[in-house]
Design a protein around this motif. Structure first.
Motif, PDB file in Angstrom:
ATOM      1  N   ALA A  71      45.373  44.439  48.673  1.00 41.38           N
ATOM      2  CA  ALA A  71      44.065  44.299  49.303  1.00 41.38           C
ATOM      3  C   ALA A  71      44.145  43.351  50.495  1.00 41.38           C
ATOM      4  O   ALA A  71      44.934  42.414  50.498  1.00 41.38           O
ATOM      5  N   SER A  74      40.075  40.278  48.652  1.00 45.72           N
ATOM      6  CA  SER A  74      39.999  40.345  47.202  1.00 45.72           C
ATOM      7  C   SER A  74      39.102  39.210  46.705  1.00 45.72           C
ATOM      8  O   SER A  74      38.895  38.217  47.406  1.00 45.72           O
ATOM      9  N   GLU A  75      38.563  39.398  45.513  1.00 41.03           N
ATOM     10  CA  GLU A  75      37.751  38.327  44.936  1.00 41.03           C
ATOM     11  C   GLU A  75      37.791  38.407  43.424  1.00 41.03           C
ATOM     12  O   GLU A  75      38.242  39.397  42.846  1.00 41.03           O
ATOM     13  N   GLN A  94      38.773  40.575  37.711  1.00 42.37           N
ATOM     14  CA  GLN A  94      38.507  41.211  39.005  1.00 42.37           C
ATOM     15  C   GLN A  94      37.904  42.574  38.742  1.00 42.37           C
ATOM     16  O   GLN A  94      38.320  43.259  37.798  1.00 42.37           O
ATOM     17  N   GLU A  96      35.465  44.836  41.483  1.00 43.62           N
ATOM     18  CA  GLU A  96      35.357  45.707  42.657  1.00 43.62           C
ATOM     19  C   GLU A  96      36.566  45.606  43.589  1.00 43.62           C
ATOM     20  O   GLU A  96      36.917  46.555  44.266  1.00 43.62           O
ATOM     21  N   HIS A  97      37.156  44.439  43.649  1.00 48.79           N
ATOM     22  CA  HIS A  97      38.212  44.213  44.640  1.00 48.79           C
ATOM     23  C   HIS A  97      39.498  43.705  44.004  1.00 48.79           C
ATOM     24  O   HIS A  97      39.845  42.529  44.142  1.00 48.79           O
ATOM     25  N   ARG A 112      45.245  50.675  39.388  1.00 52.55           N
ATOM     26  CA  ARG A 112      45.040  49.350  39.974  1.00 52.55           C
ATOM     27  C   ARG A 112      45.847  48.297  39.234  1.00 52.55           C
ATOM     28  O   ARG A 112      46.269  48.500  38.088  1.00 52.55           O
ATOM     29  N   HIS A 114      45.240  44.131  38.633  1.00 52.56           N
ATOM     30  CA  HIS A 114      44.426  42.967  38.976  1.00 52.56           C
ATOM     31  C   HIS A 114      44.805  41.745  38.169  1.00 52.56           C
ATOM     32  O   HIS A 114      45.665  41.793  37.290  1.00 52.56           O
ATOM     33  N   LYS A 267      36.570  33.452  48.343  1.00 57.98           N
ATOM     34  CA  LYS A 267      37.062  34.828  48.529  1.00 57.98           C
ATOM     35  C   LYS A 267      38.493  34.732  49.044  1.00 57.98           C
ATOM     36  O   LYS A 267      38.871  33.741  49.663  1.00 57.98           O
TER      37      LYS A 267
END
Ligand code: ADP
Ligand code: MG
Length: 460
Positions: A71, A74-75, A94, A96-97, A112, A114, A267
């Motif tokens: 990404a 990312s957050e 994590q 959405e991002h 994904r 994360h 973020k």
């Protein structure tokens, strides 16, 4: 016919010095409860988390290795739920991002990868429930695959390859028995082109359980449907003793985790952090398992042998040093691979890549027979040292000196009158017999080819 579909969710505890959001030690081997803790990972009010960039880097390296997209932005998010092992009332994860989207490993598409924090560990002893916070806040990778796996073996192979990748990258020790790597298998069966209802199987703590639990679920769901029943969405556990899955809880289908961005963390704009840039991550990667296997295949190793050597990081590193000793020349490397796999790979003991390579040289230069090589190797593993000295000490160095061998041949031919006559009478096998006797006479040190030649010269 029922078509099985499997998707995996794999968690792995990352190898970092400190935890995900505080500077308590991340030590998965700690046996005393509640020693690696602080106000942050025990959720005291008013404490603030700080991102451990070493954990972020691990995820970016894993994701880059599997060809996923890191990404730019990312957050972290709060995933709210109530349980004693999550005293904040939410887990930082994590949503959405994620750090990584997409990728592929061992032929399986990745959804994904994360980063989140591990929970505390609950223990139930003598009617009491205890919580150990050593594990709370340990950085945890979650990798999710697409539902594209269609049999248990492929799932097992994928999980093994991921473990090897994590170890190769130093991202995680990934021992399943220790819970450092945890595999959850989502399994469904369907008789049409749509997906069937999936069941999630948890607490699988070995690759074998992963495979067996999946195979069991496929059989169970198929039988259920064939008997007119219906698969219900649920979470099941694996009973190792009975070798079957069992109902744990019905999936809170609409479980509302109320995900929302964690307001206490900044973020992440990854391209603005130099050590986490795509370029920095890419160039930091070591040779990956599939790259190593391909290199060995190009060196002439059989696919199975290349896979076996590469399957353990230590084994691969040892063999690779041997390859370097031979400057990557095909013939000695292929020979070394054979001896390595049959006599050394499980435990090289006191043998080193250098002493092992020397031994292979002795064999190639015909100073040692294959028997002598094996015998020397056994001593090398047990005691270490110089292979030539070991072989000399034990009289294993082959005699090429024709004067010495001629004397041996004369002695044998004089003694073995019957065989000599048989050979002269046309019996070819008598020659092998005589070579054997001459080998024995030389104490196993005679070069068999030379003995063969000398005997033939004398008799023909
Ligand atoms: P959920 O919303 O229940 O978490 P996801 O769509 O996020 O489900 O998928 C979770 C995991 O389940 C993924 O690994 C995915 O590949 C797998 N999965 C999704 N649907 C199926 C299915 N029908 N059969 C088997 N596995 C599935
Ligand atoms: Mg999901």
């Amino acid at each position: 016919m029922y078509r099985p579909t499997i998707g995996l969710e794999i968690h792995a505890e990352l190898s970092t010095r400190t935890k995900m959001f505080c500077d308590s030690a991340n030590n998965p081997d700690e046996t005393r409860p509640n020693v690696n803790i602080c106000p942050v990972c025990t959720a005291h009010p008013g404490t603030l988390p700080v991102i451990n960039l070493a954990a972020v880097r691990h995820i970016l390296r894993v994701g880059t290795a599997i060809g996923g997209t890191p990404a730019d932005f990312s957050e972290f998010d709060r995933k709210s739920y109530f349980y004693p092992d999550i005293p904040k009332g939410y887990q930082i994860s994590q949503y959405e991002h994620p750090l990584i989207v997409g990728g592929e490993l061992s032929g399986v598409a990745i959804t994904r990868v994360h980063l989140e924090e591990d929970t505390a560990r609950s223990l139930h002893v003598e009617g009491k429930s205890l919580v150990d916070f050593n594990r709370a806040g340990i950085p945890l990778m979650e990798l999710v695959t697409e539902p594209v796996i269609s049999d248990a073996e492929t799932a097992g192979k994928f999980a093994r390859e991921l473990q090897l990748l994590l170890r190769t990258l130093g991202a995680s020790e990934a021992n399943m028995e220790k819970g450092e790597m945890r595999v959850e298998a989502n399994v469904s069966v369907s008789s049409n082109k749509d997906f069937g209802t999936k069941v999630e199987v948890k607490n699988l703590n070995s690759f074998r359980s992963v495979e067996r639990a999946i195979a069991f679920e496929i059989r169970r769901q198929t039988a259920l449907i064939e008997g007119g029943g219906e698969v219900v969405q649920e979470t099941r556990g694996w009973n190792e003793t009975k070798q079957e899955t069992f109902h744990q809880r019905f999936k809170e289908g609409s479980a509302d985790y109320r995900y929302f961005p964690e307001p206490d963390l900044p973020k992440l704009f990854l391209s603005e952090i130099p050590e986490l840039s795509r370029e920095a991550i890419r160039t930091s990667l070591p040779e990956l398992p599939w790259e190593r296997r391909a290199r060995y295949a190009a060196l002439g190793l059989k696919a199975n042998d290349a896979a076996f050597i590469t399957a353990s990081v230590e084994r691969g590193a040892f063999f690779d040093s041997v390859v370097r000793e031979f400057d990557g020349k095909r013939k000695p490397v292929a020979l070394a691979a054979n001896y390595f796999i049959s006599d050394l790979a499980v435990d090289p003991g006191k043998a080193t890549p250098t002493s092992f390579a020397k031994l292979i040289h002795l064999f190639i230069s015909q100073m040692l027979s294959s028997r002598g090589t094996k015998d020397t190797l056994l001593v090398l593993v047990e005691q270490g040292g110089d292979p030539e000295a070991i072989a000399k000490e034990r009289g294993l160095i082959q005699i090429h000196d024709s004067t010495a061998l001629t004397a041996v041949v004369d002695t044998v031919l004089a003694r073995e009158e019957k065989a000599v006559l048989e050979y002269k009478g046309g019996k070819q096998t008598a020659l092998q017999y005589l070579v054997g006797k001459a080998m024995k006479e030389s104490g196993g040190a005679g070069n068999p080819n030379m003995l063969h030649k000398l005997i033939k010269e004398k008799l023909d």
